[in-house]
Motif scaffolding. Sequence first.
Motif, PDB file in Angstrom:
ATOM      1  N   ILE A  45       1.002  -1.153  -0.229  1.00  0.00           N
ATOM      2  CA  ILE A  45       0.335  -0.072   0.480  1.00  0.00           C
ATOM      3  C   ILE A  45       1.278   1.723  -0.268  1.00  0.00           C
ATOM      4  N   GLU A  46       0.464   2.404  -1.028  1.00  0.00           N
ATOM      5  CA  GLU A  46       1.307   3.337  -1.549  1.00  0.00           C
ATOM      6  C   GLU A  46       1.046   4.402   0.031  1.00  0.00           C
ATOM      7  N   ASN A  47       1.262   5.745   0.619  1.00  0.00           N
ATOM      8  CA  ASN A  47       1.076   6.255   1.271  1.00  0.00           C
ATOM      9  C   ASN A  47       0.099   5.992   2.675  1.00  0.00           C
ATOM     10  N   LEU A  48       0.552   4.663   2.864  1.00  0.00           N
ATOM     11  CA  LEU A  48       0.045   3.978   4.487  1.00  0.00           C
ATOM     12  C   LEU A  48       0.000   5.307   5.242  1.00  0.00           C
ATOM     13  N   ASP A  49      -1.137   5.713   5.433  1.00  0.00           N
ATOM     14  CA  ASP A  49      -0.928   7.039   6.996  1.00  0.00           C
ATOM     15  C   ASP A  49      -0.761   6.483   8.058  1.00  0.00           C
TER      16      ASP A  49
ATOM     17  N   LYS B  31      -8.211   6.527  15.271  1.00  0.00           N
ATOM     18  CA  LYS B  31      -8.416   7.743  16.247  1.00  0.00           C
ATOM     19  C   LYS B  31      -9.273   7.331  17.479  1.00  0.00           C
ATOM     20  N   GLN B  32      -9.886   6.085  17.164  1.00  0.00           N
ATOM     21  CA  GLN B  32     -10.797   5.343  18.525  1.00  0.00           C
ATOM     22  C   GLN B  32      -9.611   4.646  19.796  1.00  0.00           C
ATOM     23  N   PHE B  33      -8.561   4.697  19.084  1.00  0.00           N
ATOM     24  CA  PHE B  33      -7.941   3.765  19.769  1.00  0.00           C
ATOM     25  C   PHE B  33      -6.696   4.969  20.327  1.00  0.00           C
TER      26      PHE B  33
ATOM     27  N   SER C 154      -0.842  12.469  10.022  1.00  0.00           N
ATOM     28  CA  SER C 154      -0.636  13.440  11.577  1.00  0.00           C
ATOM     29  C   SER C 154       0.239  12.492  11.777  1.00  0.00           C
ATOM     30  N   SER C 155       0.562  13.562  13.000  1.00  0.00           N
ATOM     31  CA  SER C 155       2.021  13.481  13.512  1.00  0.00           C
ATOM     32  C   SER C 155       1.865  12.284  14.895  1.00  0.00           C
TER      33      SER C 155
ATOM     34  N   GLU D 255       7.968  12.660   7.296  1.00  0.00           N
ATOM     35  CA  GLU D 255       9.204  12.479   7.646  1.00  0.00           C
ATOM     36  C   GLU D 255       8.426  12.760   9.347  1.00  0.00           C
ATOM     37  N   ILE D 256       7.343  13.083   9.873  1.00  0.00           N
ATOM     38  CA  ILE D 256       7.842  12.800  11.552  1.00  0.00           C
ATOM     39  C   ILE D 256       7.530  11.856  12.195  1.00  0.00           C
ATOM     40  N   PHE D 257       6.606  10.770  11.085  1.00  0.00           N
ATOM     41  CA  PHE D 257       6.959   8.923  11.186  1.00  0.00           C
ATOM     42  C   PHE D 257       8.431   8.541  11.785  1.00  0.00           C
ATOM     43  N   TYR D 258       9.018   8.900  11.036  1.00  0.00           N
ATOM     44  CA  TYR D 258      10.370   8.650  10.738  1.00  0.00           C
ATOM     45  C   TYR D 258      11.205   9.102  11.961  1.00  0.00           C
ATOM     46  N   SER D 259      10.789  10.160  12.885  1.00  0.00           N
ATOM     47  CA  SER D 259      11.618  10.744  13.981  1.00  0.00           C
ATOM     48  C   SER D 259      11.040   9.977  15.044  1.00  0.00           C
ATOM     49  N   ASN D 260       9.797   9.764  15.200  1.00  0.00           N
ATOM     50  CA  ASN D 260       9.407   9.199  15.898  1.00  0.00           C
ATOM     51  C   ASN D 260       9.895   7.788  16.570  1.00  0.00           C
TER      52      ASN D 260
END
Length: 213
Positions: A17-21, A28-30, A82-83, A106-111
């Motif tokens: 899957i490309e762009n799996l966000d 959000k419910q979790f 989202s971050s 980018e933010i996911f990578y840092s996290n």
Amino acid sequence: MSEATHHIQGRAAAIRIENLDTDQIMPKQFLRGIDKSGLAQGLLYDLRYDPTGTPRPDFVLNQQGHQGVNILLGGSNFGCGSSREHAVWGLQQFGIRAVIAPSFGEIFYSNAMNNQLMLVMLAPQQVQALMDEVEREGTPVVIDVGQRRVRSKNLDLGFSISDRHRQMFLERLDVIGLTLQQREGIAAFAERHWRQQPWCKDVASQTHRRLQT
């Protein structure tokens, strides 16, 4: 340093899957809890389950041959959106130790790197070849962080990672821990700074004390 410290080895699953966000990785419910616990259930929930809560038999992580995987192979821009750091925590609680993809949000990578979830970037055709091999033969994958290599039965691929992130993983440090390794230099800088510019030191507290008198 032990071999286990700089190697991640195990079974891999391909999520094509490309762009799996991050909203898909951790819906959000979790996000209602006040701590990090219980996030494994929410990982990729809408891909793993249908609207009735029944597991989708065609999704790779629900298939018998892919139980207990600890490495994911993903599409480009994995973890965009989202971050929410919960996406990283959920992957780890599910048992995932590394994700290999052509690129990451980018933010996911840092996290991820700050939480010891190893992210490896390979060229799209290399990820495709690794996905094909894993799906065809079920061979294990080895990520050698120390040598910056990804190996399988038929492939031996080099990858790039910054010296900082490599050190953080090998020494099991987050950003704060990495910074604290420079505590002596930081203290020396602060002492030199205040000695040269004493009028700047503790301005807020001194002003507060004057206002109280």
